[in-house]
Write an enzyme that holds these catalytic residues in place. Structure first.
Site, PDB file in Angstrom:
ATOM      1  CB  CYS A  57      -0.967  -0.019   1.168  1.00 12.08           C
ATOM      2  SG  CYS A  57      -2.146  -1.382   1.029  1.00 12.08           S
ATOM      3  CG  HIS A  70      -1.070   4.545   5.333  1.00  6.46           C
ATOM      4  ND1 HIS A  70      -1.103   4.303   3.986  1.00  6.46           N
ATOM      5  CD2 HIS A  70      -1.392   3.359   5.938  1.00  6.46           C
ATOM      6  CE1 HIS A  70      -1.416   3.032   3.770  1.00  6.46           C
ATOM      7  NE2 HIS A  70      -1.598   2.440   4.935  1.00  6.46           N
ATOM      8  CE  LYS A  72      -5.003   4.928   2.586  1.00  5.79           C
ATOM      9  NZ  LYS A  72      -3.971   5.938   2.922  1.00  5.79           N
ATOM     10  CG  HIS A 131      -6.292   1.297   1.867  1.00  2.00           C
ATOM     11  ND1 HIS A 131      -5.404   2.116   1.190  1.00  2.00           N
ATOM     12  CD2 HIS A 131      -5.535   0.422   2.587  1.00  2.00           C
ATOM     13  CE1 HIS A 131      -4.166   1.747   1.477  1.00  2.00           C
ATOM     14  NE2 HIS A 131      -4.214   0.727   2.326  1.00  2.00           N
ATOM     15  CG  PHE A 170       2.665   3.690   6.893  1.00  3.21           C
ATOM     16  CD1 PHE A 170       3.790   4.441   6.545  1.00  3.21           C
ATOM     17  CD2 PHE A 170       1.827   4.174   7.891  1.00  3.21           C
ATOM     18  CE1 PHE A 170       4.076   5.645   7.190  1.00  3.21           C
ATOM     19  CE2 PHE A 170       2.105   5.375   8.539  1.00  3.21           C
ATOM     20  CZ  PHE A 170       3.228   6.105   8.187  1.00  3.21           C
ATOM     21  CG  PHE A 208      -0.130  -6.084   4.036  1.00  7.73           C
ATOM     22  CD1 PHE A 208      -0.563  -5.676   5.281  1.00  7.73           C
ATOM     23  CD2 PHE A 208      -1.049  -6.704   3.194  1.00  7.73           C
ATOM     24  CE1 PHE A 208      -1.877  -5.869   5.685  1.00  7.73           C
ATOM     25  CE2 PHE A 208      -2.363  -6.902   3.590  1.00  7.73           C
ATOM     26  CZ  PHE A 208      -2.776  -6.485   4.832  1.00  7.73           C
TER      27      PHE A 208
END
Lengths: 82, 405
Positions: free
Chosen positions: B162, B299, B329, B334, B391, B393
Site C-alpha cells: 500500500c 496513511h 481515505k 483505501h 505504509f 504490508f
C-alpha cells in the site's frame, strides 16, 4: 449448419472481435491483412474459432490458411467430419 | 542534486474521473463508498467497496492496444492522458525525449482468475487468449503505458504494497535528482474487482458497517472497524526544474523530501518505530523546518492498529495538535497500490485551493488520535507545504514532502 450459415457466423464473430466492417471480409481477402493480425492476435483468432465452432486449429494448419475462403473450406471440412 | 518539480496531474478515482471532479468532491466532503450486494453472494464478509466504473477506451485505443490492458491499466491510461495534457506534453515530445515511467501496482488478480478458470474447464491454454499474460503481470501498467505512449526512459513497476504509489514517486524523484532522467511519469494504479481483494476480506480487515456505507471508512475514529477497499489510478508528471523551465511548463510544486523505512517486524501489524523513521527521514532530506509543514495527509486506513500506531508516530514527530492531519481515505476508502500517488494529488488540490477536506466520520477520538489536530469538517486554510504518508504490508513505509510553487 449449412456452409453459408457457417460463413455468415464466422464473418460475424471475426468482424466483431477484430473490429472491422463486415464488408471488408471477402473470400479472397488475406486474413492477416484484413483483420490486422500479428503473431499474438492470431492466437485470439484461433481461440475464437475454437470457441465458436468447437474446431481446434493447429499451428500447422493456420500457416496454410491465408484467405477467408481457405478458412471457410478448412472449417467446413472439419465440421463435416465431426 | 537537481530540483524535482510536479508539472502535471491526472486522476481517475471513486471521487471523480478527472482533476476537476475530484477537487470538487474533496471540497464537498463526498464519499465514494457503496455496498456491492454481489460481493455478499460471493461469500464476502464485507460487501463495502468504492464505486469505480471501468472506462470504455474503444474510441481512444485500438483493439491491439486494449487487449493487453486489465482494468487498472485502463484507469492509469485515463489519468496519464490527463496528466500529460495538464503538463503540456505532446506525443511528439515523448517521441523525441527519453521519458521514464514508474508506477505503483502490486496485483492483477482478475485476469489470472479468468485464465485459471479457462484452463481448469477447457484444458486448453490457447483459449486464455493473447492478452492474459500481459494483463496478469504486476508490471502490466508500465508495460502497457510504455508501449502506448512510446516511452523510452526508465520503465518499471514498484510493488511496495500500500506504499507502492508513494515509493514510485519517491524513486522517480531520486532518478531526477541524480540526473539520470529529466522527466518521469509516476503514479499508482489499483484494480477494484472482487477477486483482487477476496482473500484480503478473508482476514477480517474490512469494515462491516454495511448499513451505513459512507460511514464505514472512519480513520482515527474510536469506533472504526476496518478499511474499505477502493481503487483507480493517479498520475503525476515529475521533472527536473530545469526541464520544466526549458519547456515553459506549468510548475505546480516541488518534491523536497522522500523518506523511507521498513519495520522489520510483523507482516500485517504496523509498528511505531518504522513510520517514525520514515517521517523523520523525509523531513531531514527535505531540509525544512517542521513548522513549515502546513498539512499532513495520513496513511490511516481506518484499521485499529494501523491508525493507532500512525497517530503515535505523528505525535512523536509533530507533537500535540500542531498541524492539521487528515486521512482522505475517509472519502475514498483505501486505494492501496494507488494511494500513495492519489494522496499526493488530493493534497496538491487542497494546497492549490487553500482548503483541507474533512476527515469524514471522525466523531470520537481514541486515546492517541485525541492528541492530533484532525478536522472533521472542511476548513479553509492556506498552506504551502504538506507531508504525505504511505505504509504497506510487510512494514514498508514511505513519506513525501511537497512544497507549493
Amino acid at each position: 449448419m449449412t456452409k453459408e450459415e457457417m460463413i455468415a457466423k464466422a464473418n460475424e464473430v471475426l468482424a466483431e472481435e477484430f473490429e472491422v466492417e463486415l464488408s471488408e471480409i471477402t473470400p479472397n481477402a488475406n486474413i492477416k491483412q484484413t483483420l490486422q493480425l500479428d503473431s499474438l492476435s492470431l492466437v485470439d483468432m484461433v481461440a475464437l474459432i475454437e470457441e465458436t465452432f468447437g474446431v481446434k486449429v493447429k499451428g500447422t494448419d493456420i500457416v496454410k490458411i491465408q484467405t477467408f475462403e481457405a478458412l471457410y473450406d478448412f472449417l467446413y471440412e472439419k465440421l463435416e467430419n465431426n | 542534486m537537481n530540483r524535482v518539480v510536479i508539472t502535471g496531474m491526472g486522476i481517475y478515482s471513486c471521487l471523480g474521473k478527472n482533476i476537476d471532479e475530484v477537487r470538487q468532491a474533496l471540497y464537498d466532503g463526498k464519499s465514494g463508498i457503496i455496498l456491492d450486494p454481489s460481493r455478499k453472494e460471493m461469500g464476502f464478509r464485507s460487501g463495502l467497496t468504492a464505486k469505480v466504473d471501468v472506462p470504455d477506451l474503444k474510441q481512444e485505443l485500438s483493439r491491439s492496444q486494449r487487449v493487453y490492458m486489465p482494468e487498472q491499466a485502463k484507469y492509469a491510461y485515463v489519468s496519464t492522458v490527463e496528466a500529460l495534457k495538464n503538463a503540456k506534453i505532446s506525443q511528439d515530445y515523448l517521441n523525441e525525449h527519453e521519458v521514464g515511467l514508474l508506477f505503483g501496482n502490486d496485483s492483477s488478480a482478475d485476469p489470472v482468475v479468468k485464465a485459471v478458470d479457462i484452463m481448469r474447464e477447457k484444458k486448453d491454454t490457447t483459449l486464455c487468449g493473447s492478452g492474459t499474460i500481459f494483463q496478469s503481470m504486476n508490471s502490466t501498467v508500465t508495460m502497457n503505458l510504455g508501449c502506448i505512449f512510446k516511452l523510452k526512459g526508465i520503465n518499471l513497476t514498484v510493488s511496495g504494497a500500500c506504499a507502492s504509489g508513494s515509493h514510485a514517486i519517491g524513486l522517480g524523484t531520486m532518478f531526477i535528482q541524480n540526473g539520470l532522467q529529466d522527466m518521469i511519469i509516476c503514479g499508482g494504479a489499483q484494480e477494484v474487482n472482487p477477486y483482487s481483494i477476496g482473500s484480503f476480506d478473508g482476514i477480517s480487515a474490512f469494515s462491516i458497517r454495511e448499513d451505513e456505507p459512507q460511514k464505514a471508512s472512519r480513520p482515527f475514529d474510536r469506533d472504526r472497524d476496518g478499511l474499505v477497499p477502493s481503487g483507480g489510478a493517479a498520475t503525476v508528471i515529475i521533472e527536473s526544474y530545469e526541464s520544466a523551465k526549458r519547456r515553459g511548463a506549468p510548475i505546480l510544486a516541488e518534491i523536497l523530501g522522500y523518506g523511507f523505512s521498513a519495520n522489520g517486524d510483523h507482516i500485517s501489524s504496523p509498528n511505531v518505530d518504522g513510520p517514525t523513521r520514515s517521517l523523520l527521514m523525509s523531513i531531514k532530506r527535505a531540509g525544512v523546518n517542521i513548522k513549515d509543514i502546513g498539512y499532513v495527509n495520513a496513511h490511516a486506513t481506518s484499521t485499529h492498529v494501523g491508525d493507532t500506531n500512525e497517530a503515535k508516530a505523528l505525535f512523536n514527530v509533530f507533537g500535540e495538535k500542531t498541524v492539521e492531519i487528515t486521512s482522505t481515505k475517509s472519502q475514498t476508502g483505501h486505494e492501496m497500490w494507488m494511494a500513495g500517488a492519489s494522496e499526493i494529488i488530493y493534497s496538491m488540490l487542497m494546497m492549490k485551493d487553500s482548503f483541507i477536506a474533512p476527515n469524514l466520520n471522525f466523531e470520537n477520538p481514541d486515546e492517541d488520535s485525541a492528541k492530533l489536530l484532525i478536522p472533521n469538517k472542511r476548513i479553509e486554510k492556506h498552506f504551502d507545504m504538506f507531508l504525505s504518508n504511505s505504509f504497506g504490508f510487510g512494514g514498508t513505509n514511505s513519506s513525501l514532502i511537497v512544497k507549493n510553487l
